[in-house]
Design a protein around this motif. Structure first.
Motif, PDB file in Angstrom:
ATOM      1  N   CYS A 148     -11.488 -26.298  34.849  1.00  0.00           N
ATOM      2  CA  CYS A 148     -11.893 -27.283  33.787  1.00  0.00           C
ATOM      3  C   CYS A 148     -13.384 -27.324  33.360  1.00  0.00           C
ATOM      4  O   CYS A 148     -14.127 -27.348  34.223  1.00  0.00           O
ATOM      5  N   PHE A 149     -13.622 -27.068  32.132  1.00  0.00           N
ATOM      6  CA  PHE A 149     -15.121 -27.242  31.677  1.00  0.00           C
ATOM      7  C   PHE A 149     -15.380 -28.198  30.564  1.00  0.00           C
ATOM      8  O   PHE A 149     -14.774 -28.768  29.850  1.00  0.00           O
ATOM      9  N   VAL A 150     -16.377 -29.285  31.136  1.00  0.00           N
ATOM     10  CA  VAL A 150     -16.494 -30.431  30.661  1.00  0.00           C
ATOM     11  C   VAL A 150     -17.764 -30.124  29.357  1.00  0.00           C
ATOM     12  O   VAL A 150     -18.932 -29.791  29.861  1.00  0.00           O
ATOM     13  N   ILE A 151     -17.640 -30.679  28.360  1.00  0.00           N
ATOM     14  CA  ILE A 151     -18.502 -30.533  27.463  1.00  0.00           C
ATOM     15  C   ILE A 151     -18.636 -31.699  26.317  1.00  0.00           C
ATOM     16  O   ILE A 151     -17.522 -32.069  25.958  1.00  0.00           O
ATOM     17  N   PRO A 152     -19.766 -32.476  26.409  1.00  0.00           N
ATOM     18  CA  PRO A 152     -20.025 -33.404  25.699  1.00  0.00           C
ATOM     19  C   PRO A 152     -20.032 -33.042  24.255  1.00  0.00           C
ATOM     20  O   PRO A 152     -20.544 -32.088  23.678  1.00  0.00           O
ATOM     21  N   THR A 153     -19.548 -34.112  23.421  1.00  0.00           N
ATOM     22  CA  THR A 153     -19.299 -33.723  21.945  1.00  0.00           C
ATOM     23  C   THR A 153     -20.487 -34.193  21.242  1.00  0.00           C
ATOM     24  O   THR A 153     -20.828 -33.747  19.917  1.00  0.00           O
ATOM     25  N   GLY A 154     -21.359 -35.020  21.819  1.00  0.00           N
ATOM     26  CA  GLY A 154     -22.474 -35.490  20.974  1.00  0.00           C
ATOM     27  C   GLY A 154     -22.213 -36.383  19.708  1.00  0.00           C
ATOM     28  O   GLY A 154     -23.004 -36.661  18.902  1.00  0.00           O
ATOM     29  N   GLN A 155     -20.966 -36.965  19.651  1.00  0.00           N
ATOM     30  CA  GLN A 155     -20.497 -37.625  18.314  1.00  0.00           C
ATOM     31  C   GLN A 155     -20.688 -39.207  18.903  1.00  0.00           C
ATOM     32  O   GLN A 155     -19.895 -39.764  19.703  1.00  0.00           O
ATOM     33  N   SER A 156     -21.605 -39.834  18.198  1.00  0.00           N
ATOM     34  CA  SER A 156     -21.760 -41.338  18.542  1.00  0.00           C
ATOM     35  C   SER A 156     -20.824 -42.398  17.627  1.00  0.00           C
ATOM     36  O   SER A 156     -20.988 -43.422  18.032  1.00  0.00           O
ATOM     37  N   THR A 157     -20.099 -41.571  16.982  1.00  0.00           N
ATOM     38  CA  THR A 157     -19.151 -42.526  16.038  1.00  0.00           C
ATOM     39  C   THR A 157     -17.899 -42.121  16.084  1.00  0.00           C
ATOM     40  O   THR A 157     -17.644 -40.785  16.490  1.00  0.00           O
ATOM     41  N   LEU A 158     -16.931 -42.838  15.720  1.00  0.00           N
ATOM     42  CA  LEU A 158     -15.434 -42.483  15.839  1.00  0.00           C
ATOM     43  C   LEU A 158     -15.464 -41.430  14.694  1.00  0.00           C
ATOM     44  O   LEU A 158     -15.615 -41.562  13.660  1.00  0.00           O
ATOM     45  N   LYS A 159     -14.547 -40.350  14.842  1.00  0.00           N
ATOM     46  CA  LYS A 159     -14.206 -39.205  14.210  1.00  0.00           C
ATOM     47  C   LYS A 159     -12.823 -38.923  14.208  1.00  0.00           C
ATOM     48  O   LYS A 159     -12.030 -39.033  15.293  1.00  0.00           O
ATOM     49  N   TYR A 160     -12.183 -38.182  13.253  1.00  0.00           N
ATOM     50  CA  TYR A 160     -10.837 -37.634  13.170  1.00  0.00           C
ATOM     51  C   TYR A 160     -10.965 -36.056  13.110  1.00  0.00           C
ATOM     52  O   TYR A 160     -11.340 -35.642  12.384  1.00  0.00           O
ATOM     53  N   ILE A 161     -10.247 -35.615  14.109  1.00  0.00           N
ATOM     54  CA  ILE A 161      -9.821 -33.988  14.205  1.00  0.00           C
ATOM     55  C   ILE A 161      -8.939 -33.694  13.025  1.00  0.00           C
ATOM     56  O   ILE A 161      -7.725 -33.970  13.240  1.00  0.00           O
ATOM     57  N   ASN A 162      -9.321 -32.676  12.097  1.00  0.00           N
ATOM     58  CA  ASN A 162      -8.355 -32.321  11.104  1.00  0.00           C
ATOM     59  C   ASN A 162      -8.119 -31.014  11.193  1.00  0.00           C
ATOM     60  O   ASN A 162      -7.051 -30.411  10.750  1.00  0.00           O
ATOM     61  N   GLY A 163      -9.092 -30.175  11.974  1.00  0.00           N
ATOM     62  CA  GLY A 163      -8.768 -28.661  12.296  1.00  0.00           C
ATOM     63  C   GLY A 163      -9.364 -28.344  13.740  1.00  0.00           C
ATOM     64  O   GLY A 163     -10.372 -28.827  14.319  1.00  0.00           O
ATOM     65  N   LEU A 164      -8.567 -27.561  14.321  1.00  0.00           N
ATOM     66  CA  LEU A 164      -8.819 -26.959  15.704  1.00  0.00           C
ATOM     67  C   LEU A 164      -8.523 -25.846  15.995  1.00  0.00           C
ATOM     68  O   LEU A 164      -7.236 -25.367  15.761  1.00  0.00           O
ATOM     69  N   GLU A 165      -9.379 -24.875  16.709  1.00  0.00           N
ATOM     70  CA  GLU A 165      -8.869 -23.585  17.191  1.00  0.00           C
ATOM     71  C   GLU A 165      -9.578 -23.420  18.379  1.00  0.00           C
ATOM     72  O   GLU A 165     -11.033 -23.657  18.445  1.00  0.00           O
ATOM     73  N   ALA A 166      -9.056 -22.672  19.416  1.00  0.00           N
ATOM     74  CA  ALA A 166      -9.836 -22.182  20.620  1.00  0.00           C
ATOM     75  C   ALA A 166      -9.923 -20.629  20.450  1.00  0.00           C
ATOM     76  O   ALA A 166      -9.133 -20.006  19.868  1.00  0.00           O
ATOM     77  N   ILE A 167     -11.126 -20.425  20.944  1.00  0.00           N
ATOM     78  CA  ILE A 167     -11.644 -18.935  20.753  1.00  0.00           C
ATOM     79  C   ILE A 167     -12.151 -18.478  22.208  1.00  0.00           C
ATOM     80  O   ILE A 167     -13.233 -18.961  22.474  1.00  0.00           O
ATOM     81  N   PRO A 168     -11.254 -17.800  23.069  1.00  0.00           N
ATOM     82  CA  PRO A 168     -11.581 -17.515  24.269  1.00  0.00           C
ATOM     83  C   PRO A 168     -12.851 -16.258  24.203  1.00  0.00           C
ATOM     84  O   PRO A 168     -12.896 -15.576  23.536  1.00  0.00           O
ATOM     85  N   GLY A 169     -13.624 -16.418  25.276  1.00  0.00           N
ATOM     86  CA  GLY A 169     -14.891 -15.479  25.288  1.00  0.00           C
ATOM     87  C   GLY A 169     -14.224 -14.096  25.803  1.00  0.00           C
ATOM     88  O   GLY A 169     -14.742 -13.257  25.303  1.00  0.00           O
TER      89      GLY A 169
END
Length: 518
Positions: A148-169
């Motif tokens: 498990c890798f924890v990554i801060p989003t840095g988003q201070s306001t509410l957002k909605y995800i409309n598109g998502l993709e994962a790209i393995p290294g």
């Protein structure tokens, strides 16, 4: 003369559909469309299928895999219900591969050969609003590793995800990825307690407040939500990538990233939850004695109409099969998914071909079969041992996730995969509703009260009336000028038992539903 006629006849047969299948005109397209996304130099598969030479060198293995349906990997049974973006070969495609292999793997006319696909490391989302990258991690493991890798989003306001993709290294060592969001300190604490980047945890993130927001498996494309819908990303949330690295990896480095399209506009929230779960089994608790098989069942009654986009069953190594379906208040069965041969190593969140409405009062079910005997090749214990509920590799779970949102009229017309049109009860029509709509009343049959839901697209006068089977007006339920989705409850306890017809009239359009008063 007879010999000449015979020769011409054989020649005619050969030119009208009896020629042998070759790579260039048929097989290449099958392989490139269904296999190469995993079978490429940077993919998870053990060998590449990016050329005729690749396929020819592995021809017998290809034939065995497609004939026993182990490849392409697609655990759901399409005969039970069709799902979006299926990786399933048709009988004709399997026959073509068999003909090609059994008759010498002919190359054919290379001028007709399609170009090999190109797999870009930059991703499908060209201009992501947010890119989250896991720290570089060196993988050394003899067994399956869930990091498990924890990554801060840095988003201070509410957002909605409309598109998502994962790209393995490094696609060759990443089996699958579960993507969570979390606002608690728990994942950060677990990460800090491990000297290496990330931390190891099987099953989930180790935090009870983590919310699943996405899944990646090899060959999967970027996921985009329907217009006006989004997956909620809370302010100051962390994203946790749980990456599954298979055993047998030595000194390989990976830095997986995800690309996100975000919106700040208020949207209909898509939730990913598991209402069917191991905490509320009909015949629990989830305990598996050694040398025994067990089936566990769960059900859940919906308190409101929902629009379902996807489904994702989850078990561990002792799971052998799982099925989920729904039953409406009218006793209609809605098939969701059936996985007759569960494979822990190939699981995902499976989208429906179009948004699926499940009406209020429906009961959704799941039934999962477990095998804790030596007959189960995935059994982690030899000899079989007692197995209990838990997130560890040798524990067990039973979850059925649903990606859903609250129903709005017309949702059932939203197309997710237009190539799949069978196995769905609702008709495919326009995605824009321009006339009034009357939905199935509930409950029906009814004893005393009945709830009616209807939709008026623009501000207009409408009438709601109840007639008996002779056409006599029994009651004028409503007459007003409104618009939007309207829900009303009416008392019909004073009506005699029998059949009635509910009619909605607006702008010259009439909609009718049958009601049974018990």
């Amino acid at each position: 003369m007879k010999k000449l006629i015979y020769t011409l006849f054989i020649s005619l047969i050969a030119t009208q559909g009896f020629a042998q299948t070759d790579w260039s005109t048929r097989v290449a397209n099958i392989i490139y469309s269904n296999c190469s996304s995993c079978h490429n130099p940077n993919g998870i598969a053990p060998f590449s299928l990016m050329s005729y030479t690749d396929a020819n060198d592995n021809a017998s293995d290809i034939l065995d895999a497609v004939q026993d349906h182990s490849m392409p990997p697609w655990p759901p049974d399409p005969a039970y219900n069709r799902l979006a973006h299926e990786r399933v070969l048709t009988d004709q495609e399997i026959a073509d591969i068999a003909d090609w292999v059994n008759n010498g793997t002919l190359l054919g006319d290379t001028s007709l050969e399609p170009d090999a696909p190109v797999f870009s490391s930059s991703g499908e989302i060209v201009s992501p609003d947010l890119v989250l990258t896991a720290p570089l991690y060196t993988v050394n493991t003899t067994d399956d590793l869930y990091r498990c890798f924890v990554i801060p989003t840095g988003q201070s306001t509410l957002k909605y995800i409309n598109g998502l993709e994962a790209i393995p290294g490094d696609r060759s060592i990443v089996h699958h990825i579960l993507i969570y969001s979390d606002t608690s300190a728990t994942p950060l604490q677990l990460d800090a307690a491990d000297p290496d980047p990330g931390y190891t945890n099987f099953g989930g993130t180790g935090s009870n407040t983590s919310q699943l927001i996405g899944i990646w498996v090899p060959g999967q494309s970027a996921y985009f939500t329907p217009t006006g819908m989004g997956i909620k990303l809370l302010p100051n949330a962390n994203v946790i990538l749980q990456v599954h690295y298979p055993g047998g990896i030595s000194n390989r480095m990976d830095s997986t990233k995800i690309n996100l399209k975000l919106s700040s506009n208020l949207q209909r929230e898509i939730a990913i939850e598991a209402p069917l779960n191991h905490y509320f089994l009909d015949n629990g608790p989830l305990i598996l004695p050694p040398n025994q098989t067990r089936t566990f069942d769960a059900h859940y009654t919906l308190g409101y109409d929902i629009s379902t986009l996807a489904i994702g069953p989850h078990m561990h190594l002792l799971g052998r099969s799982i099925r989920s379906y729904g039953v409406t208040p009218l006793n209609d069965t809605i098939p969701f998914i059936d996985i007759p041969e569960w494979d822990f190593h190939w699981q995902g969140l499976y989208s429906f071909p179009r948004v699926l409405k499940i009406p209020v009062g429906s009961v959704i079910y799941s039934s999962a079969f477990y095998d804790n005997t030596t007959a189960n090749p995935e059994n982690p214990n030899d000899p079989p041992a007692w197995v209990y509920l838990g997130e560890g590799t040798t524990d067990e779970m039973m979850l059925v996730y649903f990606a859903y949102t609250l129903y709005f009229p017309g949702d059932e017309n939203i197309i997710i995969d237009s190539s799949v049109t069978t196995g769905i009860n609702q008709p495919i029509t326009s995605t824009i509703i321009t006339t009034c709509q009357l939905y199935d009343p509930a409950p029906n049959p009814a004893v005393d009260k009945i709830t009616v839901q209807y939709f008026i697209p623009t501000l207009a006068k409408h009438q709601l009336e109840l007639f008996d089977v002779t056409g006599k007006l029994c009651r004028s339920l409503k007459s007003s000028s409104e618009q939007g989705l309207i829900t009303q409850q009416f008392d019909i306890s004073d009506l005699p038992s029998g059949n009635y017809f509910l009619t909605l009239s607006s702008d010259g359009i009439q909609r009718t539903k049958k009601i049974i008063r018990q």
